[in-house]
Design an enzyme around this catalytic site. Structure first.
Site, PDB file in Angstrom:
ATOM      1  N   ASP A   1      18.300 -32.175 -28.130  1.00 56.30           N
ATOM      2  CA  ASP A   1      18.697 -30.785 -27.945  1.00 56.30           C
ATOM      3  C   ASP A   1      17.549 -29.901 -28.434  1.00 56.30           C
ATOM      4  O   ASP A   1      17.161 -29.990 -29.597  1.00 56.30           O
ATOM      5  CB  ASP A   1      19.962 -30.510 -28.767  1.00 56.30           C
ATOM      6  CG  ASP A   1      20.579 -29.164 -28.470  1.00 56.30           C
ATOM      7  OD1 ASP A   1      19.820 -28.192 -28.281  1.00 56.30           O
ATOM      8  OD2 ASP A   1      21.818 -29.060 -28.447  1.00 56.30           O
TER       9      ASP A   1
ATOM     10  N   HIS B   1      27.675 -29.527 -27.148  1.00 57.41           N
ATOM     11  CA  HIS B   1      26.328 -30.053 -26.953  1.00 57.41           C
ATOM     12  C   HIS B   1      26.347 -31.581 -26.870  1.00 57.41           C
ATOM     13  O   HIS B   1      25.491 -32.172 -26.207  1.00 57.41           O
ATOM     14  CB  HIS B   1      25.413 -29.619 -28.104  1.00 57.41           C
ATOM     15  CG  HIS B   1      25.116 -28.155 -28.128  1.00 57.41           C
ATOM     16  ND1 HIS B   1      23.851 -27.639 -27.993  1.00 57.41           N
ATOM     17  CD2 HIS B   1      25.929 -27.078 -28.262  1.00 57.41           C
ATOM     18  CE1 HIS B   1      23.896 -26.322 -28.048  1.00 57.41           C
ATOM     19  NE2 HIS B   1      25.156 -25.964 -28.220  1.00 57.41           N
TER      20      HIS B   1
END
Length: 466
Positions: A120, A27
């Site tokens: 995120d 990520h």
């Protein structure tokens, strides 16, 4: 309170905060590459992550500043301290929301107000904190459009749990998905939500409140997922900005020195590149199943024997916390043709002329890296988005095959050997290579000046430059 390092970037543009999921390599790196692109356009990127991650990982360097928030475990790994994912997420939200709010306030008082928080969406509380502080937000989706839209449809209650192949067929019939998903292809978090309830909830909740974000970004490119990307844009205003990889591998001359991700949670000094240099072109199988998935002893034994029996030289990445599972006999057998390492510079290895095939879990970053380097795949998915990606690799993109488990769900060495031989020596080997090369060219075109993803990045940067 959140803390800040000395500035690394010289740009005078607006500050962009980048908040990936903590301690998640897959990520963090795509978001950092997006930050490098924004810096090229004059913005000032700042990586925001936990104090523990910053204390144990070298900083990414120019053009980034770094800022710290807390997950409640400043002196230890939160995920290790709280192995129950639901409990860790609750602790992360409680401490992360408070320290992020403090960071935004301190930056504004210091004359460095954040223009936008790129976050995120597995951390939905970040949106609420930023908007309360008057800061714009951009959700950064790190999985393929095909998987994202299924989670989004569940969140919007247009699909119900559990998601079935019949549901997926409906999406295919509507022209939303580019391939029909079978029972083994639907994302398992929503196909069998009772098995991983915390991950199911987290995946779906990415889309709760997404309409309140100023921007929605996806690490994919429209030529790879044309139907899916179009649906994501029409439904959630999502823009593709990928593949978000170091520009050196995208043949983009604007950022020539950008050759690595620059933020590694795993390190190795094993000289695997020297070993690769000694191998014939397109002869080596790279084997890696990511930084999260774990195998039991029996599965490693079958995988290792399948590799050896294929007759191909192989570079096998077995993480240091998994190495003890390899038997002495298997190690000796592997030494004849292969090299076992705890970590490798995956992009470099995939770009090496000796690499002919990538046996992968088919996580999204690994798949994009294979595409950008034109390397065919043997897919061996584990969970999350991987089964769906594997279906696309085999059935739509035509750049590899998927390892099939036996009727008992067990991996067999004969199947591993069969798949490697099929991709490396089979009747369709040239098709796999040709399709991989075609997608490689499309990926590079999307990120080069004037490409579809490049335009979306430039428009985003312009929006927050004034």
């Amino acid at each position: 309170m959140g803390s800040m390092s000395t500035p690394a970037a010289s740009a005078n543009g607006g500050q962009v905060l980048l908040l990936p999921f903590p301690a998640a390599q897959g990520h963090t790196n795509p978001m950092l590459q997006f930050g490098r692109r924004l810096a090229y356009h004059g913005l000032r990127p700042t990586l925001v992550t936990t104090r523990y991650v910053l204390s144990t990982t070298p900083p990414p360097g120019d053009p980034f500043r770094v800022a710290a928030i807390s997950d409640g475990f400043d002196d230890a790994s939160g995920m290790a301290a709280l192995p129950d994912p639901g409990e860790y997420l609750r602790t992360l939200e409680a401490h992360g929301a408070r320290t992020l709010a403090e960071l935004l306030l301190s930056e504004a008082r210091a004359g460095r107000p954040a223009r936008v928080l790129v976050y995120d969406p597995h951390l939905p509380w970040a949106r609420r904190v930023a908007r309360a502080a008057g800061v714009a937000t951009a959700a950064f989706l790190s999985q393929p459009c095909a998987v994202d839209l299924i989670y989004g449809e569940v969140c919007a209650r247009r699909l119900a749990l559990p998601v079935t192949p019949t549901d997926a067929r409906g999406l295919y019939a509507r022209g939303v998905l580019g391939v029909e998903l079978g029972p083994d292809d639907v994302p398992p978090f929503v196909a069998a939500p009772e098995l991983t309830p915390a991950f199911c909830e987290q995946s779906i909740e990415q889309f709760a409140g997404l309409e309140d974000d100023d921007d929605v970004l996806v690490n994919s490119f429209s030529d790879l997922e044309p139907k899916e990307a179009a649906y994501m844009e029409s439904t959630w205003r999502a823009k593709t900005i990928g593949p978000s990889l170091p520009s050196f591998y995208l043949d983009d001359g604007r950022l020539r020195s950008n050759t690595a991700y620059g933020f590694n949670l795993f390190r190795s000094t094993v000289p695997c590149m020297e070993w690769l240099d000694k191998q014939p072109p397109r002869s080596v199988v790279l084997v890696s199943y990511g930084t999260v998935s774990t195998f039991d002893v029996a599965k490693l034994e079958e995988l290792g024997n399948g590799l050896c029996n294929s007759g191909k030289p192989f570079l096998w990445v077995v993480r240091s916390n998994e190495e003890h599972k390899l038997s002495v006999q298997l190690r000796k057998k592997c030494e004849k043709r292969g090299l076992i390492v705890p970590f490798c510079p995956q992009l470099e290895v995939l770009a090496h002329k000796a690499t002919g095939c990538f046996l992968s879990h088919c996580g999204w970053n690994s798949t994009l890296e294979a595409i950008v380097n034109g390397v065919p795949l043997v897919a061996m998915p584990h969970w999350a988005d991987q089964p769906t990606i594997s279906k696309y690799v085999e059935s739509l993109w035509g750049m590899g095959v998927r390892v099939q488990l036996d009727k008992s769900g067990i991996l067999q060495r004969e199947e591993v050997e069969r798949c490697i031989r099929e991709v490396m020596d089979g009747d369709r080997k040239e098709d796999y290579r040709r399709n991989a090369t075609r997608l490689m060219k499309k990926a590079k075109e999307s990120m080069q000046e004037g490409g579809s993803s490049d335009k979306n990045i430039a428009e985003f940067a312009a929006k927050y430059s004034n």
